[in-house]
Design an enzyme around this catalytic site. Structure first.
Site, PDB file in Angstrom:
ATOM      1  N   ASP A 113      48.745  45.691  90.112  1.00 44.62           N
ATOM      2  CA  ASP A 113      48.575  46.488  91.325  1.00 44.62           C
ATOM      3  C   ASP A 113      49.541  45.925  92.351  1.00 44.62           C
ATOM      4  O   ASP A 113      49.342  44.824  92.872  1.00 44.62           O
ATOM      5  CB  ASP A 113      47.130  46.385  91.816  1.00 44.62           C
ATOM      6  CG  ASP A 113      46.878  47.228  93.066  1.00 44.62           C
ATOM      7  OD1 ASP A 113      47.854  47.757  93.644  1.00 44.62           O
ATOM      8  OD2 ASP A 113      45.693  47.350  93.459  1.00 44.62           O
ATOM      9  N   ASN A 142      60.585  49.571  89.508  1.00 46.43           N
ATOM     10  CA  ASN A 142      60.464  51.018  89.608  1.00 46.43           C
ATOM     11  C   ASN A 142      59.144  51.440  90.248  1.00 46.43           C
ATOM     12  O   ASN A 142      59.044  52.524  90.810  1.00 46.43           O
ATOM     13  CB  ASN A 142      60.585  51.638  88.212  1.00 46.43           C
ATOM     14  CG  ASN A 142      60.297  53.128  88.217  1.00 46.43           C
ATOM     15  OD1 ASN A 142      61.085  53.926  88.714  1.00 46.43           O
ATOM     16  ND2 ASN A 142      59.140  53.517  87.688  1.00 46.43           N
ATOM     17  N   TYR A 191      58.268  56.984 103.293  1.00 43.01           N
ATOM     18  CA  TYR A 191      58.930  56.720 102.018  1.00 43.01           C
ATOM     19  C   TYR A 191      60.391  56.346 102.238  1.00 43.01           C
ATOM     20  O   TYR A 191      60.897  55.376 101.656  1.00 43.01           O
ATOM     21  CB  TYR A 191      58.826  57.959 101.132  1.00 43.01           C
ATOM     22  CG  TYR A 191      59.478  57.814  99.777  1.00 43.01           C
ATOM     23  CD1 TYR A 191      58.879  57.065  98.777  1.00 43.01           C
ATOM     24  CD2 TYR A 191      60.686  58.448  99.494  1.00 43.01           C
ATOM     25  CE1 TYR A 191      59.473  56.938  97.524  1.00 43.01           C
ATOM     26  CE2 TYR A 191      61.284  58.328  98.251  1.00 43.01           C
ATOM     27  CZ  TYR A 191      60.677  57.567  97.272  1.00 43.01           C
ATOM     28  OH  TYR A 191      61.262  57.444  96.041  1.00 43.01           O
ATOM     29  N   LYS A 217      62.271  52.789 101.189  1.00 41.17           N
ATOM     30  CA  LYS A 217      63.414  52.703 100.281  1.00 41.17           C
ATOM     31  C   LYS A 217      64.657  52.164 100.987  1.00 41.17           C
ATOM     32  O   LYS A 217      65.512  51.528 100.370  1.00 41.17           O
ATOM     33  CB  LYS A 217      63.689  54.073  99.648  1.00 41.17           C
ATOM     34  CG  LYS A 217      62.599  54.515  98.681  1.00 41.17           C
ATOM     35  CD  LYS A 217      62.370  53.494  97.566  1.00 41.17           C
ATOM     36  CE  LYS A 217      61.383  53.978  96.526  1.00 41.17           C
ATOM     37  NZ  LYS A 217      61.215  53.025  95.407  1.00 41.17           N
ATOM     38  N   THR A 273      60.151  64.913  87.495  1.00 33.27           N
ATOM     39  CA  THR A 273      59.073  64.074  86.970  1.00 33.27           C
ATOM     40  C   THR A 273      57.757  64.458  87.638  1.00 33.27           C
ATOM     41  O   THR A 273      57.723  65.271  88.569  1.00 33.27           O
ATOM     42  CB  THR A 273      59.337  62.583  87.248  1.00 33.27           C
ATOM     43  OG1 THR A 273      59.205  62.344  88.655  1.00 33.27           O
ATOM     44  CG2 THR A 273      60.725  62.163  86.790  1.00 33.27           C
ATOM     45  N   THR A 330      57.404  64.304  91.527  1.00 31.67           N
ATOM     46  CA  THR A 330      58.092  65.243  92.411  1.00 31.67           C
ATOM     47  C   THR A 330      57.620  66.681  92.222  1.00 31.67           C
ATOM     48  O   THR A 330      58.214  67.603  92.774  1.00 31.67           O
ATOM     49  CB  THR A 330      59.618  65.201  92.178  1.00 31.67           C
ATOM     50  OG1 THR A 330      59.910  65.593  90.828  1.00 31.67           O
ATOM     51  CG2 THR A 330      60.172  63.819  92.437  1.00 31.67           C
TER      52      THR A 330
END
Length: 245
Positions: A56, A84, A152, A156, A187, A190
């Site tokens: 986690d 990832n 997000y 990033k 994927t 998304t």
């Protein structure tokens, strides 16, 4: 290209992480897959002949425990780490002034702090190998500044900055640190992205069309190879030419 190299992939239960793991397995890597999704993660690992460890990324104790387990599985020698694992709450589009504070904090805790703690836990094993490689999965949204996705995008952007700083800190140990910044991939993560944004990428990229995960995995595999050290510190926007770094 990766024969005999011990490599960990986080967020590998499904999506891009699973596709990365598949490519690495095909190139001969000895894999440890890590994810919070235990049932899916174990199934993916079994399919690829890999090991699986639950983790986690929001919990430092979980990362520490995974690091100890990885040391046992690898004999204390790790050649590669693919960061990832991440979350993207509000991926469908939320204005910056409507982001809940708890949601913001969770994204930063997983995507930024989790990446840092994973690298901290695995660096002693990477140093032992003499040719360690770290590949961080960023996002091209942090390069072009995608709107309505600020928590997000900020996370990033931090991953990109950490990559550059760590490249200088770990370079003397012959550990290469790079980042891959994909565009919108087809994927599970998304599927809730508005179709307009999918169409934006598909229509305005130098190479038109939607981007499949397999178009990213080969780049990640190369960056994990022994010959990729000279690229340390670089951020590669693997996005069909939607944005250039």
């Amino acid at each position: 290209m990766l024969d005999g190299r011990n490599i960990i992939v986080t967020g590998a239960a499904r999506g891009l992480g699973a596709e990365i793991a598949k490519t690495l397995a095909e190139q001969g890597a000895r894999l440890i897959l890590a994810d919070i999704l235990e049932e899916e993660g174990r199934a993916t690992a079994e399919t690829l002949g890999a090991e699986f460890l639950p983790v986690d990324l929001a919990e430092p104790a979980s990362i520490e425990a995974m690091g100890k387990a990885a040391a046992e599985l690898t004999g204390g020698v790790l050649h590669g780490l693919v960061n990832n694992g991440a979350i993207a709450t509000g991926i469908g589009g939320i204005p910056f002034d409507e982001i809940a504070i708890d949601s913001w904090d969770l994204v930063q805790r997983v995507n930024v702090r989790g990446t840092w703690l994973m690298i901290r836990a695995m660096t002693p094993l990477l140093k032992t190998s003499g040719s360690g490689r770290i590949v961080n999965l960023a996002s091209d949204t942090a390069i072009w500044g995608a709107p309505n996705l600020m928590s997000y995008v900020a996370s990033k952007g931090a991953v990109i900055s950490m990559t550059r700083s760590l490249a200088r800190e770990l370079g003397p140990c012959h550990i290469g640190v790079t980042a891959v910044a994909p565009g919108i991939l087809t994927t599970e993560s998304t599927e809730y992205v508005p179709v307009e944004r999918h169409d934006l990428y598909a229509g305005r990229s130098a190479v038109p069309g939607r981007q499949a995960p397999e178009q990213v995995t080969g780049v990640v595999a190369f960056l994990l190879s022994s010959g990729a050290l000279t690229l340390t510190g670089q951020v590669l926007p693997v996005n069909n030419g939607f944005v250039f770094a």
